[in-house]
Design an enzyme around this catalytic site. Structure first.
Site, PDB file in Angstrom:
ATOM      1  N   LYS A  41      64.418  -5.428  48.945  1.00 15.08           N
ATOM      2  CA  LYS A  41      63.810  -5.028  47.669  1.00 15.08           C
ATOM      3  C   LYS A  41      64.911  -4.769  46.649  1.00 15.08           C
ATOM      4  O   LYS A  41      65.814  -3.966  46.888  1.00 15.08           O
ATOM      5  CB  LYS A  41      62.950  -3.785  47.841  1.00 15.08           C
ATOM      6  CG  LYS A  41      62.138  -3.434  46.599  1.00 15.08           C
ATOM      7  CD  LYS A  41      61.053  -2.421  46.908  1.00 15.08           C
ATOM      8  CE  LYS A  41      60.143  -2.214  45.706  1.00 15.08           C
ATOM      9  NZ  LYS A  41      58.976  -1.356  46.027  1.00 15.08           N
ATOM     10  N   ASN A  77      58.887   8.308  37.770  1.00 11.88           N
ATOM     11  CA  ASN A  77      59.051   9.207  38.918  1.00 11.88           C
ATOM     12  C   ASN A  77      60.510   9.318  39.339  1.00 11.88           C
ATOM     13  O   ASN A  77      61.306   8.410  39.145  1.00 11.88           O
ATOM     14  CB  ASN A  77      58.181   8.728  40.096  1.00 11.88           C
ATOM     15  CG  ASN A  77      58.926   7.807  41.036  1.00 11.88           C
ATOM     16  OD1 ASN A  77      59.673   8.249  41.919  1.00 11.88           O
ATOM     17  ND2 ASN A  77      58.745   6.507  40.847  1.00 11.88           N
ATOM     18  N   ARG A  78      60.797  10.458  39.931  1.00  9.27           N
ATOM     19  CA  ARG A  78      62.105  10.668  40.576  1.00  9.27           C
ATOM     20  C   ARG A  78      61.877  11.414  41.884  1.00  9.27           C
ATOM     21  O   ARG A  78      62.514  12.442  42.164  1.00  9.27           O
ATOM     22  CB  ARG A  78      63.070  11.410  39.636  1.00  9.27           C
ATOM     23  CG  ARG A  78      62.540  12.705  39.032  1.00  9.27           C
ATOM     24  CD  ARG A  78      63.666  13.465  38.322  1.00  9.27           C
ATOM     25  NE  ARG A  78      63.204  14.707  37.723  1.00  9.27           N
ATOM     26  CZ  ARG A  78      62.858  14.846  36.444  1.00  9.27           C
ATOM     27  NH1 ARG A  78      62.888  13.808  35.619  1.00  9.27           N
ATOM     28  NH2 ARG A  78      62.455  16.031  35.985  1.00  9.27           N
ATOM     29  N   ALA A  95      55.095   0.215  48.498  1.00 14.08           N
ATOM     30  CA  ALA A  95      55.641   1.456  49.058  1.00 14.08           C
ATOM     31  C   ALA A  95      55.704   2.505  47.957  1.00 14.08           C
ATOM     32  O   ALA A  95      55.845   2.189  46.772  1.00 14.08           O
ATOM     33  CB  ALA A  95      57.033   1.194  49.621  1.00 14.08           C
ATOM     34  N   ASN A 112      61.788  -3.131  42.042  1.00 15.96           N
ATOM     35  CA  ASN A 112      61.599  -1.693  42.057  1.00 15.96           C
ATOM     36  C   ASN A 112      61.440  -1.186  40.619  1.00 15.96           C
ATOM     37  O   ASN A 112      61.281  -1.982  39.694  1.00 15.96           O
ATOM     38  CB  ASN A 112      62.794  -1.016  42.747  1.00 15.96           C
ATOM     39  CG  ASN A 112      62.403   0.241  43.496  1.00 15.96           C
ATOM     40  OD1 ASN A 112      61.647   1.067  42.988  1.00 15.96           O
ATOM     41  ND2 ASN A 112      62.915   0.408  44.706  1.00 15.96           N
ATOM     42  N   ASN A 166      65.223  -1.036  51.345  1.00 15.09           N
ATOM     43  CA  ASN A 166      65.105  -0.545  49.970  1.00 15.09           C
ATOM     44  C   ASN A 166      66.434   0.052  49.514  1.00 15.09           C
ATOM     45  O   ASN A 166      66.757   1.187  49.844  1.00 15.09           O
ATOM     46  CB  ASN A 166      63.990   0.501  49.888  1.00 15.09           C
ATOM     47  CG  ASN A 166      63.753   0.978  48.452  1.00 15.09           C
ATOM     48  OD1 ASN A 166      64.385   0.504  47.514  1.00 15.09           O
ATOM     49  ND2 ASN A 166      62.842   1.921  48.292  1.00 15.09           N
ATOM     50  N   SER A 170      66.088   1.914  44.795  1.00 16.47           N
ATOM     51  CA  SER A 170      65.541   3.115  44.156  1.00 16.47           C
ATOM     52  C   SER A 170      66.621   3.754  43.288  1.00 16.47           C
ATOM     53  O   SER A 170      67.758   3.926  43.736  1.00 16.47           O
ATOM     54  CB  SER A 170      65.068   4.117  45.207  1.00 16.47           C
ATOM     55  OG  SER A 170      64.758   5.355  44.592  1.00 16.47           O
ATOM     56  N   PRO A 171      66.265   4.151  42.057  1.00 15.86           N
ATOM     57  CA  PRO A 171      67.265   4.813  41.212  1.00 15.86           C
ATOM     58  C   PRO A 171      67.347   6.315  41.457  1.00 15.86           C
ATOM     59  O   PRO A 171      68.126   7.005  40.797  1.00 15.86           O
ATOM     60  CB  PRO A 171      66.726   4.537  39.800  1.00 15.86           C
ATOM     61  CG  PRO A 171      65.246   4.510  39.973  1.00 15.86           C
ATOM     62  CD  PRO A 171      64.995   3.906  41.342  1.00 15.86           C
ATOM     63  N   ASN A 172      66.550   6.822  42.411  1.00 12.31           N
ATOM     64  CA  ASN A 172      66.414   8.270  42.564  1.00 12.31           C
ATOM     65  C   ASN A 172      67.225   8.872  43.709  1.00 12.31           C
ATOM     66  O   ASN A 172      67.129  10.063  43.976  1.00 12.31           O
ATOM     67  CB  ASN A 172      64.929   8.623  42.735  1.00 12.31           C
ATOM     68  CG  ASN A 172      64.114   8.164  41.537  1.00 12.31           C
ATOM     69  OD1 ASN A 172      64.555   8.307  40.405  1.00 12.31           O
ATOM     70  ND2 ASN A 172      62.947   7.606  41.796  1.00 12.31           N
ATOM     71  N   THR A 173      67.991   8.032  44.400  1.00 12.89           N
ATOM     72  CA  THR A 173      68.961   8.506  45.388  1.00 12.89           C
ATOM     73  C   THR A 173      70.343   8.124  44.865  1.00 12.89           C
ATOM     74  O   THR A 173      70.605   6.933  44.657  1.00 12.89           O
ATOM     75  CB  THR A 173      68.715   7.871  46.772  1.00 12.89           C
ATOM     76  OG1 THR A 173      67.433   8.285  47.260  1.00 12.89           O
ATOM     77  CG2 THR A 173      69.785   8.281  47.760  1.00 12.89           C
ATOM     78  N   GLY A 213      53.907  -3.874  36.962  1.00 12.89           N
ATOM     79  CA  GLY A 213      53.032  -3.989  35.792  1.00 12.89           C
ATOM     80  C   GLY A 213      51.794  -4.829  35.958  1.00 12.89           C
ATOM     81  O   GLY A 213      51.213  -5.268  34.972  1.00 12.89           O
ATOM     82  N   PHE A 235      62.757   9.792  47.724  1.00 15.33           N
ATOM     83  CA  PHE A 235      62.509   9.532  49.153  1.00 15.33           C
ATOM     84  C   PHE A 235      62.007  10.773  49.896  1.00 15.33           C
ATOM     85  O   PHE A 235      62.463  11.080  51.001  1.00 15.33           O
ATOM     86  CB  PHE A 235      63.780   9.015  49.847  1.00 15.33           C
ATOM     87  CG  PHE A 235      64.151   7.593  49.518  1.00 15.33           C
ATOM     88  CD1 PHE A 235      63.309   6.754  48.818  1.00 15.33           C
ATOM     89  CD2 PHE A 235      65.390   7.086  49.938  1.00 15.33           C
ATOM     90  CE1 PHE A 235      63.671   5.440  48.528  1.00 15.33           C
ATOM     91  CE2 PHE A 235      65.764   5.779  49.656  1.00 15.33           C
ATOM     92  CZ  PHE A 235      64.902   4.961  48.944  1.00 15.33           C
TER      93      PHE A 235
END
Length: 375
Positions: free
Chosen positions: A248, A145-146, A96, A279, A207, A210-213, A331, A149
């Site tokens: 995830k 990336n940030r 994703a 993630n 999910n 994610s560290p971006n929310t 990776g 969503f």
């Protein structure tokens, strides 16, 4: 009568046009062919001068409009794999984050991926975080990336998935679900996703890593994860189709977290059908790229995550005792890396960041190498 200067200029202009045309054609043929070595040697260095989000969009369009050479679709039998109760022709899917809005599933299938996971998708469309929000770290073979969503929301994405599945009902498509940034009830957002996609998705991904929310990873905690999964499973079980649910997780977790999560996902009321590890990471250990880039906020993916994610696969496999299938992510750069994840306990793997450095066609080289290793 044409002057000498005019004649020289015309010849020079013709040479420039011919050179540019030849270069574009050379690059276009190379990208179309899906040759990962060509992409790595000629295209990737050029892309270092191009906005990474623009490159991502270009890659989506390549797949969307079938501008990539058809890959290996008739996979050897030794590559068959299972995602829990689902069977796929090969164990290498695309994670994703690449096809956020289900725009290019057909092209990714055509390129040779064993399955596609789209999203993350939130109930309401959202723009995501402010740009720039994607950064290449070529010295580290990594991407930071940030995005946050950014997606078209349930309704638009649903119609695209439904259209694809009507044409290719046997091809596995996972739907990665997220929660809106400003949602007052994030658990409800995940349940809404299950209700909306239950008649077309082959599996769901919850999910929460994610560290971006902001504060999304709090849902992984032992105090909140049971409530989330209980609600998700009750919603799933109330639908006409019983679609598998995967969880995830983030790589930035402790041994105590691993034990806690494993215990929860094995419990009767909160048992999931699979777990995806992992993630992106918020850690920045031992990076060689420019410090201005490495200190940007967001999640890091790519080669620096390889050992950590493989180690986590092994840790979770030991805790879960084979009772919950694992998909390994992080990776993977070639068939050997994919095999390492499988040796650690993964049933299948997913790739993403390597596509930025080797192109979409890298999956075919990976499959060939993995098949030979398995033999």
């Amino acid at each position: 009568m044409i002057s000498q200067r005019e004649l020289i200029w015309r010849k020079a202009k013709s040479g420039i046009v011919l050179g540019v045309t030849g270069t574009v054609a050379f690059g276009g043929i190379g990208v179309w062919s899906g040759n990962e070595k060509f992409f790595e040697q000629f295209i990737a260095p050029i892309l270092t001068f191009v906005d990474p989000e623009w490159s991502h969009r270009a890659a989506v369009n390549l797949a969307r409009f079938h501008l990539q050479k058809r890959g290996i679709l008739d996979d050897p039998p030794n590559l068959r794999a299972n995602l829990g109760p689902l069977e796929v022709p090969n164990p290498i899917g695309i994670a994703a984050g690449f096809d956020k809005n289900a725009e290019c599933i057909s092209g990714l299938r055509r390129t040779g991926y064993g399955w596609v996971e789209i999203g993350s998708v939130t109930p309401i469309p959202q723009e995501g975080n402010a740009k720039p929000r994607v950064f290449r770290l070529p010295q580290d073979k990594a991407v930071l990336n940030r995005y946050g969503f950014n997606n078209d929301g349930h309704e638009q994405v649903y119609s695209r998935v439904q259209q694809f599945k009507s044409e290719h009902p046997g091809y596995i498509v996972g739907v990665n679900l997220g929660a809106n940034k400003d949602s007052s009830n994030r658990i409800s957002d995940y349940c809404k996703g299950i209700e909306r996609f239950s008649d077309t998705a082959d599996y769901f991904v919850i999910n929460i890593s994610s560290p971006n929310t902001p504060n999304l990873r709090d849902l992984q905690k032992s105090e909140t994860l049971p409530e989330l999964l209980q609600n998700v499973m009750l919603t799933r079980d109330s639908q006409t189709r019983r679609v598998p649910v995967f969880l995830k997780v983030a790589p930035d977790i402790t041994d105590a977290d691993i034990k806690s999560i494993s215990k929860i996902v094995l419990s009767k009321e909160t048992k999931v059908d699979g777990i995806i590890i992992s993630n992106t990471t918020i850690k920045r250990d031992n990076l060689e790229s420019d410090a201005k880039l490495t200190q940007e906020s967001g999640g890091l993916s790519g080669k620096p995550l390889e050992r950590t994610s493989t180690f986590l696969v092994a840790k979770f496999y030991s805790e879960l005792k084979g009772q919950v299938p694992i998909i390994g992510v992080g990776g993977i750069w070639d068939g050997k890396d994919a095999f390492a994840k499988i040796q650690a306990g993964a049933s299948a793997v997913q790739i993403y960041s390597v596509v930025a450095y080797k192109g979409l066609g890298v999956v075919n080289a990976m499959k060939k190498e993995l098949s030979e290793i398995l033999k």
